[in-house]
Structure formats: structure tokens, C-alpha cells
Scaffold this active site. Structure first.
Site, mmCIF file in Angstrom:
data_model
loop_
_atom_site.group_PDB
_atom_site.id
_atom_site.type_symbol
_atom_site.label_atom_id
_atom_site.label_comp_id
_atom_site.label_asym_id
_atom_site.label_seq_id
_atom_site.Cartn_x
_atom_site.Cartn_y
_atom_site.Cartn_z
ATOM 1 N N LYS A 22 0.781 -0.957 0.140
ATOM 2 C CA LYS A 22 0.065 0.436 -0.052
ATOM 3 C C LYS A 22 1.197 1.017 0.423
ATOM 4 C CE LYS A 22 -3.781 -0.425 2.433
ATOM 5 N NZ LYS A 22 -4.484 -0.355 3.496
ATOM 6 N N ARG A 92 -3.873 2.949 8.735
ATOM 7 C CA ARG A 92 -4.136 2.114 8.042
ATOM 8 C C ARG A 92 -2.281 0.687 7.866
ATOM 9 N NH1 ARG A 92 -7.256 5.133 3.769
ATOM 10 N NH2 ARG A 92 -9.462 3.810 3.875
ATOM 11 N N GLY A 101 -8.417 -6.869 5.096
ATOM 12 C CA GLY A 101 -9.822 -7.127 5.641
ATOM 13 C C GLY A 101 -8.954 -7.758 7.065
ATOM 14 N N MET A 103 -5.799 -7.082 8.804
ATOM 15 C CA MET A 103 -5.093 -6.031 9.548
ATOM 16 C C MET A 103 -5.492 -4.775 10.341
ATOM 17 S SD MET A 103 -1.634 -7.066 8.737
ATOM 18 C CE MET A 103 -1.518 -6.383 7.449
ATOM 19 N N HIS A 454 -16.345 -8.300 2.486
ATOM 20 C CA HIS A 454 -15.091 -8.897 3.076
ATOM 21 C C HIS A 454 -15.575 -10.111 3.022
ATOM 22 C CE1 HIS A 454 -13.685 -11.504 6.404
ATOM 23 N NE2 HIS A 454 -12.573 -11.371 6.382
ATOM 24 N N GLU A 744 13.098 -44.394 -3.008
ATOM 25 C CA GLU A 744 12.206 -44.116 -2.248
ATOM 26 C C GLU A 744 13.055 -44.174 -0.360
ATOM 27 O OE1 GLU A 744 8.554 -46.236 -1.463
ATOM 28 O OE2 GLU A 744 9.394 -47.565 -2.774
ATOM 29 N N SER A 763 12.108 -43.786 -10.235
ATOM 30 C CA SER A 763 10.504 -42.373 -10.135
ATOM 31 C C SER A 763 10.738 -42.430 -8.607
ATOM 32 C CB SER A 763 9.786 -43.193 -10.476
ATOM 33 O OG SER A 763 8.445 -42.760 -9.680
ATOM 34 N N GLY A 765 9.807 -42.050 -4.855
ATOM 35 C CA GLY A 765 8.683 -41.835 -4.073
ATOM 36 C C GLY A 765 9.332 -40.919 -3.204
ATOM 37 N N THR A 766 8.821 -39.677 -3.135
ATOM 38 C CA THR A 766 8.897 -38.601 -1.762
ATOM 39 C C THR A 766 8.325 -39.089 -0.951
ATOM 40 O OG1 THR A 766 7.695 -37.426 -2.850
ATOM 41 C CG2 THR A 766 9.908 -36.390 -3.769
ATOM 42 N N ASN A 767 7.074 -39.855 -0.627
ATOM 43 C CA ASN A 767 6.423 -40.047 0.961
ATOM 44 C C ASN A 767 7.743 -40.989 1.771
ATOM 45 O OD1 ASN A 767 4.954 -38.177 -1.231
ATOM 46 N ND2 ASN A 767 3.397 -40.079 -1.012
ATOM 47 N N CYS A 830 6.865 -39.550 -8.164
ATOM 48 C CA CYS A 830 5.542 -39.769 -8.242
ATOM 49 C C CYS A 830 4.963 -39.356 -6.696
ATOM 50 C CB CYS A 830 5.349 -40.970 -8.657
ATOM 51 S SG CYS A 830 6.532 -42.649 -7.549
ATOM 52 N N TYR A 850 9.940 -35.605 -14.955
ATOM 53 C CA TYR A 850 9.383 -35.142 -15.378
ATOM 54 C C TYR A 850 8.582 -35.726 -14.062
ATOM 55 C CZ TYR A 850 8.949 -40.071 -13.941
ATOM 56 O OH TYR A 850 8.512 -41.103 -12.908
#
Length: 875
Positions: A22, A92, A101, A103, A454, A744, A763, A765-767, A830, A850
Site C-alpha cells: 500500500k 492503515r 481485511g 489487519m 469482506h 525411496e 521414480s 517416491g518422495t513420501n 511420483c 517428469y
């Protein structure tokens, strides 16, 4: 000494970090020569230092603020405490990233028992002066001193009832003087002293209050929801007051240079004659459309239209503008890039590219990828809509379709949400305190307020369906009932709201799935021109595969075969296979499962055709498939000709202390190779059958989960290849295929160059990799993760957004090592992170081929991948 206060003339739009959005835009508008009331901005650094060393900062800051006041006094020829020509301020907040809305704001600051008389004489309008004073006392008491706003509302409503009037405008000067007197009594009751008469004391308290509002629960919730850092701090804008409540040639409004709901290139907004800004955004009065301003004040409208067109061209984006008209003179109070629905954002971006205002790259970078989720979900089915009773029509404040039970408080929304019940939050009007309920509600319905209230602004920012300003409804929040022309709706009753039309209906309405078409399709095509990452989908059945294809997936990156095993028709045979004591018994059960598996794969191959499908062989621990109820155990015992006790003992034997690190994934094949043999047979038979049917080559990609050692993969792969060759001999046909692994286990990443000797693709497996790298259980971390985030130990859960420093280092290392051994190895991700924009940017940076994600996140991933590529090339 560090500078904490900047006059508007000293700043510009590029100083957002220091002056907040602002303040930077007020400075920019000032330097563009637009009619901006004078003022100064207290920096975000002052806010941050305020929290670090409160009192030490305060003395330095007070002195700078005093100089800022003197500067405005010189420019305006007004005095901050002058009893004849008083200077009043608005105070303000203004963070770097807009938080509508969330703050606090205080208007008319500087009024006291003396200056109110000076303002009255100067404007020759005593009613206006006392109206401004009562507003100031209420706002200051609420925002700066924490006195409940409801206390003042009671007094105001009591005075209106006493006079038998409905609108605040109808209060006369004597009414307002009486209200001011009672307001001051409320202040003394709560604070124990008289309302402050020194304007500087008022201002210092107001600045402190704005700083404090940075850390209110609603502001924290909004930042968490929108992934805004808690360390940014808020600036404070102190600006000369101009008055929209000086009579019928004054007013205030909020406008957008384009329609924020649809993106249509028309001036859109609302205006109230004889009102201050808070009246519009708070929904206290229902405003008029901005077009009415042309009839009421034509010269002002013409100037305003020219000004906002200039601002849009300058900022090259749709602007959200607050303005005031004081005695026929226009003043610009704020401009910012406007919050909009995703549908509007895409339409605006495409239009502005076509208008030559921005480039395709700028258009792509402008849309927040996660926001696309707003337009990928169902709308109401027309036939079903016609069968429902229409309750009322309000303002279509935020598009979408939502059905849920009526609730009247945010706490009730959260209670219902915990019980998996969908809700519509119904309020007379929402306020910032409702933010938690708005997050979890399906939609929001208000009786008061307009398109810039709001409820409307926050709902659009969240992508929530909202219908506002349903003036025919009587919302009784105490008795928990909505009264309308046809009857009553109680808490717990089901309603449906359409945020695209404004209609409200009784009951639940069926929904239909959207399609990628029009500007959305064109925009996604542009994204595809820039991205280098392929985007695939996690799909376990033909329905999900088809949905993914419709959303632009380039293949299936993860098909989880265990999901197929849980089907009611199959689970019985799966359990018999697991509980079998001999190889012969297991093979009999597997033989009965084979046709089901083959049919599953045929369905997916038919949908995806020659597009690649990565199929993960059975991964979870076998105990997950075993019966849990007495009835299921008895049924299985009867079929197998054994006692229930034998089955119960077997179930007990199979229990593991840590099943996620136990007998699962490739370890199943090492002990029971026949399971994976059945699966690869089903895969290859299905591929051959479909390739012959559609006359296209199907190339299955078979993924072995949980490999951590080369010899392990050699063992499993040997069994797979042996079975595949048997199928080729039986069918007298061969197909190309690949066998790869899901990386993984951290050890697999460390030894990726060894594993790549046998694995033809990786591939990630990031979990599970996140789980094993951090040592956090995916099932249990929810008990403590919020405490970690709240205490600033980390910004977000590593399961939501990839830990690029730790887990990411393993991904980068494994990719490089794998390519050392096999330069053409196909590498992707994946896990759930495959649909997270931050994680996708990292995948692009380390050169993955990918990402794969759930079908509804495919467009999100396509856009995130395009943004990642554009950012990388621009570095």
C-alpha cells in the site's frame, strides 16, 4: 540511524519490501501526479524491530513520526491539534503482500472535544463532524484498546430504535452528540480513564495497534493459508483524511478496473454517497454499482475512469482501487493488483496478452498454480437445479457451486469439518474473525454486504463459493435460523449456493465436472510451450486415467496395484493367498486374481494407448489386507475349511512392530516371488491384448518398489524377466518394456549409480523418502507438526512441500549418479510432492524428466513446470 518514516514523495512501487504494498503504491501514485491525500509510511522494518525491542525503538520512532506530521502540516496548511483547521489522519496497515481485511485500520484520528468543533465550523456541517467523531471513538476503542465493537453497536442500534429509524444517515446532530457521549463512557468503563484528547497520543497508540495486528490469530491464519512469511512485517500508512461523509456530493467507493469474478474488461465496483470507506468494505450499507456515479457526479466519474485506466496501463494488471469524493473532488486512497477468481485471472491474462499489454511469459507467471484448483471442480447440474426450491438471489460474489448444512459460526464449521460434514457458513455479514470458519466451509452466504465486502474479497482470494447481500433473508445468529418468504431454515438443514449466479436453493444439488476450454485451454497451451518437464498422473483405474488425460497428462507416472486388491470381489482371494500355508495354495489364489489384474491393466492401457504407464508392483505390508471383523474372519475360515482360531493366530503372527519398514515392497518378492510373477504376467498379457486390439504399441514400465541394494533388484528382476519371457512364448509376441525402481529408501539414492546398472528408470517416491530421511511417521507426524510450524522450526510440513535441503539433496545426488551409469535413464517424481509448485520448481532445477501427480493437480503441475522453466531461463 536507520530511517523508519518515508513521505509518499520519497518512495516508489519498487519499495514494497520496505514500504509494504500500500505504501509503495501510494508513493507511486503521488509521483504520477494523481490526487493522493498527503502522508507518510512507517516501514516494515520498524514493525519487525518493534517485536524485537519494543521500547528502545519507540522513542526513535516517535521522533520520526513527529517530523512526518510536521511535513504534512506544511503541505496541507492544517494543524494536527489545530482547533480551527484540524489535520486528521487515517492509519492503515500495509504488508508487502496484500492481506485484505486481516489487519486493522483507524479513520478520523486527531478528533477530540475541541477539534470536532473546529471541523464543524470549517465545513459548516456539525452533523458530519460528530458523525466522524463517533466513528473515530469506536474504531480507536476497538482496534487500539481492545474494547468489543459490539458494545458500541448496541448504543448505535438503541439510538436508531429510539428514533424509529433504520439507516445511520438518518441520525441527526443531537443523536450523534448523545452517541459520542455514551461512547466515551464505554471507553472510561473499560480503560479506567477518559478518552485521550491529545492527537499525538492517539496516533502513537494507533501505530502500535497496527503493528500488533500483524500477529493477530486471523492474520496468522491468513498467512498460513496463503503461505506468506511471518517475518515480513507490516508497514503503517498515515494519511491525511478526506471525507466521503460530507453530504450528497461526497462519497466513497471501491472499484476494480475489470470484473474480478469473470475478468470482463469493464469498470466494476461499488459506491456509497455520504459515507466513509469502512461502510463499503464492512457491508454496513448495501452500496450502489459504480456506474451510478456517472449519474450522480458525472465529472468525478469521468476523471475517475481516466485515472484508473492510466493506473492499469502503468501497472500492467487489473487494479483494485479505493477512492473518496469530498465535496465533488476526487481522491485516490489506494491501488493494488486486485484479488480475483482464477477464472477472471486467466481471462484477464489472456486478454492483456492479446491487447499487447503483457507477454505470454508475464501472463504465465501471473497465475498462482494452486489457484487453478478453483476451476477444476464441479458446477451444478442444470437438470437438478430446476428440481430444487429457489430460496433467494443475492450477489454472485465468488464463483463456484457448494452444498452443505447451514451453520452460523466459524466454531461450528470446524466442529462439523472434523466429522467430515460439509457446511455453508451463514452470517449477517462476515468479519475478519470468521477466517477459520471460512477456510473449512464449502461456501459462504451473507445477508448484507456487496461485491467488495469482506466476505466477497476473502472468498475470492480463497477460491471459495460466496453469495453476498441476500437482503431478503433474515439471519438470526442467536436463534440459529434463516427466515425467508417461504419459511425457515435451521442450523443443520442442507442448502446449495451458486456463486456464479447468486442463487440459493434448498437441499443438495448434483454437480458436473468442468472441461478445459476457451481461454483456460489457450492459457494451458501457452504454459506447455515453455515447460520442459513432462507432467504425468497418478491413476489406478481407467476413470482416473481418463480424467488425467482430459487435463493434459502425458502418461501415467504411478499406477498403484494394491488399490486394485482392495475391491470387494478380490479381497477374499487376496486374503486366501496371504493366509495360504503352501506355495500351491498361494498359486491357486493368485490364479483367480490374475484375470482381475489383467482387466485392470487393459482398461488403463486402452485409455492411455501409446502414452507410457508406470505400474508399481505390490507395495504395502500384507497385514493391511487381512480381515478385521469377526464376520469376515468367520466367512474366510468357512471357505478355507479351517477354524477361526487358526486365522486369528496367523493374523497375530503377521503383525509387525514397524510395518512401514517391514515386510513390504520388493521384500515380498524375495520371500514370495509368485505374487510379482502374477502381476507382471497380468501386465504383459494386458499390453499384448490391447496393442493387438488398438493396433498401437503399448510399452509398459514396471516399477519395483523399495529397492535399496543392487543384488536385491537383480534377484527380483530375474524372476520378472523369466515370467515375461514365458508370456511372450505363450502369446508368440514380444513388446518393448522397461523395468525400473522407485527410489525411496535413502540407501538407494546413495547407491544410485550401482542400482542404475539394472534399473532402466527411476521414480522418486518422495513420501516414503521424506519419512525415512526425517525419521517421521507419515501416520503420526500430524500430532506434532503444527507445533514445529508455530514455533518457527520450519515454515511448512516436509510432506506438503519437498524438503529441498535434505531430501532434495538425495534426489539431486541419485539423478546425477544414475546418469553416470545410464545417461539416458528416465528420472521422475511420483510422490504427493509431484503436484506441489515449490517442489516442481526444484525438480526442474535438478533436471528431472517428469513429475507425476493426482489427475486434478495435472493442470497445476503443467503451469508450475512452465513457471519453473521461465524463471530458470531468466536467471
Amino acid at each position: 540511524m536507520e530511517k523508519y518514516v518515508y513521505s509518499f514523495k520519497e518512495g516508489n512501487k519498487d519499495m514494497r519490501d520496505l514500504l509494504g504494498g500500500k505504501g509503495a503504491n501510494l508513493a507511486e501514485m503521488t509521483n504520477l501526479g494523481l490526487p493522493v491525500p498527503n502522508g507518510f509510511t512507517i516501514t516494515t522494518q520498524a514493525c519487525n524491530r518493534f517485536y524485537e525491542e519494543n521500547e528502545e525503538l519507540w522513542q526513535d520512532l516517535k521522533e520520526e513520526i513527529r517530523k512526518g506530521i510536521e511535513n504534512v502540516e506544511k503541505i496541507t496548511n492544517k494543524g494536527f491539534s489545530d482547533k480551527e483547521n484540524p489535520l486528521l489522519f487515517s492509519v492503515r496497515s500495509g504488508a508487502k503482500i496484500s492481506m485484505p481485511g486481516m489487519m486493522d485500520t483507524i479513520l478520523n484520528l486527531g478528533l477530540n472535544d475541541v477539534t470536532v468543533e473546529g471541523l464543524s465550523k470549517k465545513t459548516n456541517n456539525e452533523r458530519f463532524a460528530y458523525d466522524s467523531y463517533r466513528r473515530f471513538i469506536q474504531m480507536f476503542s476497538d482496534v487500539a484498546m481492545g474494547i468489543p465493537k459490539a458494545e458500541f453497536d448496541k448504543i448505535l442500534n438503541k439510538q436508531k430504535e429510539k428514533r424509529n429509524i433504520e439507516s445511520d444517515i438518518d441520525l441527526n446532530t443531537d443523536d450523534l452528540k448523545e452517541i459520542v457521549k455514551e461512547y466515551k463512557a464505554i471507553y472510561k468503563k473499560y480503560i479506567g480513564e477518559e478518552f485521550p484528547q491529545d492527537p499525538k497520543v492517539q496516533l502513537f497508540n494507533a501505530v502500535r495497534a497496527v503493528f500488533m495486528s500483524w500477529n493477530t490469530p486471523r492474520a496468522k491464519t491468513y498467512r498460513k493459508l496463503n503461505e506468506i512469511s511471518d517475518t515480513l512485517g507490516t508497514a503503517v500508512n498515515v494519511q491525511e483524511m478526506v471525507f466521503g461523509n460530507m453530504g450528497m456530493n461526497s462519497g466513497t467507493g471501491v472499484a476494480f478496473t475489470r470484473n474480478p469474478a469473470t475478468g470482463e474488461n469493464v469498470l466494476f465496483g461499488e459506491f456509497l454517497i455520504d459515507a466513509q470507506g469502512e461502510d463499503v468494505v464492512a457491508g454496513v450499507r448495501t452500496p450502489e454499482p459504480i456506474a451510478r456515479l456517472e449519474n450522480e457526479l458525472p465529472s468525478v466519474y469521468k476523471e475517475f475512469k481516466e485515472t484508473v485506466e492510466k493506473l492499469e496501463k502503468h501497472y500492467k494488471d487489473m487494479q483494485d482501487i479505493e477512492f473518496t469524493v469530498e465535496n465533488g473532488k476526487l481522491f485516490m486512497l489506494q491501488c493494488r493488483n486486485g484479488k480475483r477468481t482464477t477464472k477472471a485471472a486467466i481471462n484477464i491474462a489472456v486478454d492483456q496478452v492479446n491487447e499487447g499489454l503483457i507477454t505470454k511469459e508475464e501472463a504465465i507467471l501471473r497465475i498462482e498454480p494452486k489457484s487453478i484448483d478453483q476451476i477444476l471442480h464441479p458446477t451444478f447440474e442444470e437438470k437438478d437445479v430446476k428440481s430444487k426450491e429457489e430460496i433467494t438471489k443475492g450477489l454472485p460474489a465468488s464463483p463456484g457451486a457448494a452444498s452443505g448444512v447451514v451453520v452460523f459460526s466459524p466454531d461450528k464449521v470446524i466442529e462439523y469439518h472434523k466429522n467430515n460434514l460439509k457446511t455453508i457458513l451463514v452470517r449477517e455479514e462476515t468479519s475478519p474473525e470468521d477466517i477459520d470458519g471460512m477456510v473449512y466451509a464449502e461456501g459462504i452466504l451473507t445477508a448484507r454486504g456487496g461485491m467488495t465486502s469482506h466476505a466477497a474479497v476473502v472468498a475470492r482470494g480463497m477460491g471459495k463459493c460466496c453469495v453476498a447481500g441476500c437482503s431478503e433473508l433474515r439471519v438470526d445468529e442467536e436463534d440459529k435460523v434463516i427466515r425467508y418468504h417461504g419459511g425457515e431454515i435451521k442450523e443443520g438443514d442442507m442448502i446449495s449456493i451458486d456463486g456464479s449466479t447468486g442463487y440459493v436453493y434448498l437441499g443438495e444439488i448434483k454437480k458436473v465436472t468442468p472441461e478445459l476450454s476457451g481461454n483456460f485451454a489457450k492459457f494451458m497451451e501457452w504454459a506447455d510451450e515453455f515447460r520442459t518437464l513432462e507432467v504425468k498422473a497418478n491413476a489406478d483405474n481407467p476413470r482416473d486415467a481418463k480424467q488425467a488425460l482430459d487435463f493434459g497428462a502425458q502418461g501415467v507416472g504411478l499406477c498403484r496395484t494394491e488399490h486394485m486388491f482392495f475391491d470387494d470381489k478380490r479381497i477374499f482371494q487376496v486374503r486366501k493367498m496371504i493366509l495360504s500355508k503352501t506355495l500351491e495354495e498361494r498359486e491357486k489364489a493368485l490364479e483367480k486374481l490374475l484375470p482381475y489384474q489383467r482387466g485392470d491393466f487393459e482398461g488403463i492401457f486402452k485409455v492411455m494407448e501409446e502414452k507410457g504407464v508406470v505400474i508399481r508392483l505390490l507395495d504395502p505390508p500384507l497385514h493391511e489386507f487381512l480381515p478385521k471383523t469377526k464376520e469376515d474372519i468367520e466367512s474366510l475360515a468357512k471357505d478355507m475349511g479351517i477354524t477361526t482360531q487358526v486365522i486369528e493366530d496367523r493374523i497375530e503372527d503377521m503383525k509387525e512392530f514397524n510395518p512401514m519398514l517391514g515386510h513390504r515392497g520388493c521384500r515380498l518378492c524375495v520371500t514370495w516371488p509368485e505374487i510379482y510373477k502374477m502381476q507382471v504376467r497380468a501386465i504383459m498379457e494386458a499390453a499384448i491384448n490391447v496393442s493387438e486390439e488398438i493396433k498401437k504399441d503399448i510399452k509398459p514400465m514396471i516399477m519395483v518398489p523399495l529397492i535399496g541394494e543392487l543384488k536385491e533388484l537383480e534377484f527380483v528382476k530375474g524372476h520378472l524377466v523369466e515370467e515375461i519371457n514365458k508370456v511372450f512364448d505363450e502369446k508368440n509376441k514380444k513388446l518393448a518394456y522397461e523395468i525400473g525402481t522407485m527410489v525411496e529408501v535413502p540407501r538407494a539414492a546413495l547407491l544410485a549409480d550401482e542400482i542404475a546398472k539394472e534399473a532402466e528408470f527411476f521414480s522418486f517416491g518422495t513420501n516414503d523418502m521424506t519419512q525415512m530421511t526425517w525419521g517421521y511417521s507419515r501416520d503420526d507426524y500430524g500430532k506434532f507438526v503444527n507445533a514445529y510450524i508455530d514455533n518457527g522450526i520450519y515454515e511448512r510440513s516436509p510432506f506438503d512441500s519437498l524438503d529441498t535441503e535434505g531430501v532434495g539433496k538425495l534426489l539431486d545426488m541419485a539423478t546425477k549418479l544414475g546418469r553416470q551409469t545410464r545417461p539416458d535413464i528416465h528420472v521422475g517424481i511420483c510422490g504427493e510432492h509431484g503436484g506441489d509448485p515449490r517442489s516442481i520448481e526444484f525438480c526442474d532445477a535438478i533436471g528431472l524428466d517428469y513429475v507425476s501427480c493426482s489427475p486434478y493437480r495435472v493442470p497445476i503441475a503443467r503451469l508450475a513446470a512452465a513457471q519453473a522453466a521461465i524463471k530458470r531461463k531468466s536467471k
